[in-house]
Scaffold this motif. Structure first.
Motif, PDB file in Angstrom:
ATOM      1  N   ALA A 183     -26.854 -44.530  30.408  1.00  0.00           N
ATOM      2  CA  ALA A 183     -26.018 -43.583  31.165  1.00  0.00           C
ATOM      3  C   ALA A 183     -25.019 -42.886  30.250  1.00  0.00           C
ATOM      4  O   ALA A 183     -24.816 -41.668  30.329  1.00  0.00           O
ATOM      5  CB  ALA A 183     -25.289 -44.313  32.285  1.00  0.00           C
ATOM      6  N   ILE A 184     -24.390 -43.651  29.365  1.00  0.00           N
ATOM      7  CA  ILE A 184     -23.406 -43.086  28.441  1.00  0.00           C
ATOM      8  C   ILE A 184     -24.074 -42.095  27.492  1.00  0.00           C
ATOM      9  O   ILE A 184     -23.575 -40.989  27.253  1.00  0.00           O
ATOM     10  CB  ILE A 184     -22.693 -44.202  27.648  1.00  0.00           C
ATOM     11  N   SER A 185     -25.238 -42.478  26.958  1.00  0.00           N
ATOM     12  CA  SER A 185     -25.969 -41.606  26.040  1.00  0.00           C
ATOM     13  C   SER A 185     -26.372 -40.305  26.729  1.00  0.00           C
ATOM     14  O   SER A 185     -26.218 -39.215  26.159  1.00  0.00           O
ATOM     15  CB  SER A 185     -27.219 -42.334  25.530  1.00  0.00           C
ATOM     16  N   GLU A 186     -26.867 -40.408  27.943  1.00  0.00           N
ATOM     17  CA  GLU A 186     -27.297 -39.213  28.679  1.00  0.00           C
ATOM     18  C   GLU A 186     -26.109 -38.326  29.021  1.00  0.00           C
ATOM     19  O   GLU A 186     -26.199 -37.100  28.978  1.00  0.00           O
ATOM     20  CB  GLU A 186     -28.023 -39.633  29.960  1.00  0.00           C
ATOM     21  N   ALA A 187     -24.966 -38.949  29.363  1.00  0.00           N
ATOM     22  CA  ALA A 187     -23.760 -38.183  29.693  1.00  0.00           C
ATOM     23  C   ALA A 187     -23.250 -37.416  28.480  1.00  0.00           C
ATOM     24  O   ALA A 187     -22.835 -36.263  28.581  1.00  0.00           O
ATOM     25  CB  ALA A 187     -22.680 -39.121  30.221  1.00  0.00           C
ATOM     26  N   VAL A 188     -23.278 -38.054  27.316  1.00  0.00           N
ATOM     27  CA  VAL A 188     -22.848 -37.391  26.079  1.00  0.00           C
ATOM     28  C   VAL A 188     -23.755 -36.205  25.782  1.00  0.00           C
ATOM     29  O   VAL A 188     -23.300 -35.106  25.445  1.00  0.00           O
ATOM     30  CB  VAL A 188     -22.847 -38.382  24.891  1.00  0.00           C
ATOM     31  N   SER A 189     -25.060 -36.433  25.920  1.00  0.00           N
ATOM     32  CA  SER A 189     -26.041 -35.384  25.633  1.00  0.00           C
ATOM     33  C   SER A 189     -25.919 -34.197  26.588  1.00  0.00           C
ATOM     34  O   SER A 189     -25.984 -33.044  26.167  1.00  0.00           O
ATOM     35  CB  SER A 189     -27.456 -35.968  25.717  1.00  0.00           C
ATOM     36  N   ALA A 190     -25.716 -34.494  27.877  1.00  0.00           N
ATOM     37  CA  ALA A 190     -25.709 -33.436  28.887  1.00  0.00           C
ATOM     38  C   ALA A 190     -24.369 -32.729  29.011  1.00  0.00           C
ATOM     39  O   ALA A 190     -24.307 -31.525  29.260  1.00  0.00           O
ATOM     40  CB  ALA A 190     -26.125 -34.004  30.243  1.00  0.00           C
ATOM     41  N   PHE A 191     -23.271 -33.496  28.870  1.00  0.00           N
ATOM     42  CA  PHE A 191     -21.951 -32.929  29.163  1.00  0.00           C
ATOM     43  C   PHE A 191     -20.951 -33.008  28.016  1.00  0.00           C
ATOM     44  O   PHE A 191     -19.841 -32.495  28.114  1.00  0.00           O
ATOM     45  CB  PHE A 191     -21.340 -33.638  30.385  1.00  0.00           C
ATOM     46  N   GLY A 192     -21.331 -33.698  26.925  1.00  0.00           N
ATOM     47  CA  GLY A 192     -20.403 -33.862  25.817  1.00  0.00           C
ATOM     48  C   GLY A 192     -19.282 -34.824  26.155  1.00  0.00           C
ATOM     49  O   GLY A 192     -18.247 -34.854  25.495  1.00  0.00           O
ATOM     50  N   ASP A 193     -19.474 -35.619  27.194  1.00  0.00           N
ATOM     51  CA  ASP A 193     -18.452 -36.553  27.670  1.00  0.00           C
ATOM     52  C   ASP A 193     -19.163 -37.821  28.140  1.00  0.00           C
ATOM     53  O   ASP A 193     -19.921 -37.796  29.110  1.00  0.00           O
ATOM     54  CB  ASP A 193     -17.663 -35.917  28.822  1.00  0.00           C
ATOM     55  N   GLY A 194     -18.922 -38.928  27.438  1.00  0.00           N
ATOM     56  CA  GLY A 194     -19.611 -40.181  27.755  1.00  0.00           C
ATOM     57  C   GLY A 194     -18.916 -41.050  28.779  1.00  0.00           C
ATOM     58  O   GLY A 194     -19.341 -42.180  29.030  1.00  0.00           O
ATOM     59  N   SER A 195     -17.866 -40.532  29.407  1.00  0.00           N
ATOM     60  CA  SER A 195     -17.128 -41.330  30.394  1.00  0.00           C
ATOM     61  C   SER A 195     -18.008 -41.624  31.607  1.00  0.00           C
ATOM     62  O   SER A 195     -18.618 -40.715  32.174  1.00  0.00           O
ATOM     63  CB  SER A 195     -15.884 -40.576  30.872  1.00  0.00           C
ATOM     64  N   VAL A 196     -18.072 -42.892  31.984  1.00  0.00           N
ATOM     65  CA  VAL A 196     -18.813 -43.278  33.187  1.00  0.00           C
ATOM     66  C   VAL A 196     -17.935 -44.178  34.042  1.00  0.00           C
ATOM     67  O   VAL A 196     -16.955 -44.750  33.569  1.00  0.00           O
ATOM     68  CB  VAL A 196     -20.128 -44.018  32.848  1.00  0.00           C
TER      69      VAL A 196
END
Length: 482
Positions: A183-196
């Motif tokens: 989830a963190i990796s995908e968030a960083v890739s998609a939004f530039g923000d790894g906050s979950v």
């Protein structure tokens, strides 16, 4: 406000321009080179090419769009949805340039653009929340502790997420570490923000959203709900208003909660507050979309309110001309998003030329589109061709009219979601109103549509055979010979 630039393309650009024209306001279209022959370009009073096809070289160039607006003496910029519509920095730059941004202030966009910030903002306003934690999590050990406290299954969600990206359902404790990392990796890739963050997973939810309008004079109203539970890959495909399961009491409570959410961020304009509704009719705040929604037409149909007109009037500083007590639900409306996708191939994009394109017409049928026959569906943007909306005095009438409209819609050259819409309208779960966001997962398969095609073909063959036999029985009198 005498001239508006629409910082968008396709059906939403055309839809905004039509209301502006109705109000006597001139319009400016911006377009990429691939959209040069699009209907929204031809419809506008003025049009300017702002770059090449990729959106980061055209529709996302906020500074260039503002420069065009200043050059053409534009009074207001309407962002539509997508692209720059929820970009706080763009909103702020528009305002700083002396042009009116037809939407909320940058603060509201920024706060509601982060799920964590939104939760933190509304918690003082007595808004129901899904059990979980409202802070960013990166430590797996802490995540495991929280998950054990609220109980499995849990949902890991990207704070800056949307469209299902950075989202993971975890059924058991041994899976949480791997799913957190993904989830963190995908968030960083998609939004530039790894906050979950983590919250309790609601097993059979319905996705209900409330439309709100807020002016600069302290007035905020809600325009009832939209049911958006029929989704594929967390993206809505079929929407309706009102929902078939809300009582008047729950509707009023959700509407009041949505108004409080809007007030929590000093909202201005048209916005949507989204909720999850569980099987026991408990509702929980999900997020707020600080823009016009794709599915706004169904609200317009049941209330008689032009939401784009209200956006423009509010941006001009006008006071809402109606109160909450003035608003009433009349009839029922459905919307099918007609995507250039193949329902038989996992909804994969179907790119090509609209060899035949004829939209249905008639009383109770509305089509918001941005394409014409002969146009190509570009690969650079969202694959939505149009929105097919039907309106009836009852839900049953609206569904029946939708089925008729789907049959009348002629599109050749590409695959579309029209057949999926037919499947939904024919399904007992949808007809009965007994469905949730897992509708596609539970009931849909390519084989289901293919089976429908087979039955229809068999019926057509039988009808043709009967007609042939009937014609063979007709006595043919031979002509006289002289």
């Amino acid at each position: 406000m005498k001239k508006i630039l629409v910082a968008n393309r396709g059906e939403i650009a055309l839809r905004v321009m039509r209301t502006a024209k109705k109000m006597g306001i001139k319009t400016v279209a911006v377009y990429s080179d691939v959209d040069r022959n699009s209907p929204h370009v031809a419809f506008a009073d003025e049009a300017v090419c702002i770059g090449e096809a990729p959106s980061n070289q055209s529709y996302l160039l906020g500074d260039k769009i503002i420069e065009v607006a200043k050059t053409l003496s534009v009074d207001g910029i309407h962002p539509g949805y997508g692209f720059l519509s929820e970009n706080a920095a763009f909103s702020e730059k528009v305002a700083a340039s002396g042009i009116t941004f037809i939407g909320p202030k940058a603060h509201a966009i920024e706060v509601m653009g982060s799920k964590l910030a939104a939760k933190d903002t509304v918690k003082a306003y007595d808004i129901p929340m899904v059990p979980g934690i409202d802070e960013a999590v990166t430590d797996v050990a802490y995540a495991e502790k929280v998950a054990n406290e609220i109980g499995y299954p849990i949902l890991i969600k990207a704070s800056a997420g949307g469209g299902g990206k950075g989202m993971r359902v975890v059924e058991k404790a041994e899976d949480i570490r791997e799913q957190m990392e993904r989830a963190i990796s995908e968030a960083v890739s998609a939004f530039g923000d790894g906050s979950v963050f983590i919250e309790k997973y609601v097993g059979s939810p319905r996705h209900i959203e409330i439309q709100v309008l807020a002016d600069s004079h302290g007035n905020t109203v809600h325009l009832f709900e939209r049911e958006c539970s029929v989704q594929r890959r967390h993206q809505k495909v079929v929407e309706e208003a009102p929902s078939s399961v809300l009582t008047d009491e729950i509707r009023a409570k959700m509407g009041e909660a949505a108004v409080r959410v809007a007030k929590s961020c000093d909202y201005l304009g048209a916005g949507t507050v989204e909720f999850l509704l569980d099987e026991n009719k408990n509702f929980y705040f999900l997020e707020m979309n600080t823009r016009l929604q794709v599915e706004h037409p169904v609200t317009e149909m049941i209330t008689g309110i032009d939401l784009v007109e209200q956006q423009i009037r509010i941006a001009r500083g006008e006071k809402l001309s109606f109160s909450q007590e003035d608003l009433k639900i009349k009839g029922h409306a459905l919307e099918l998003r007609v995507y250039a996708e193949d329902p038989l191939s996992d909804f994969m994009p179907s790119i090509g030329t609209l060899e035949v394109y004829r939209a249905p017409e008639g009383e109770g049928i509305r089509v918001d589109d941005g394409f014409e026959e002969g146009m190509e569906i570009p690969i650079y943007y969202d694959p939505m061709i149009s929105k097919l909306i039907t309106y009836g005095n009852s839900r049953e009438e609206a569904i029946e009219l939708m089925k008729q409209a789907i049959n009348k819609y002629q599109i050749k050259g590409i695959e579309t979601t029209l057949s999926f819409g037919q499947f939904v309208c024919d399904h007992e779960a949808f007809i009965s109103g007994n469905f949730d966001t897992h509708f596609v997962k539970k009931y849909y398969s390519p084989e289901a549509i293919e089976a429908t095609y087979k039955v229809e073909a068999e019926i057509a063959a039988k009808v043709a055979l009967q007609q042939y036999l009937k014609e063979q029985q007709i006595l043919k009198v031979p002509s006289s010979e002289f």
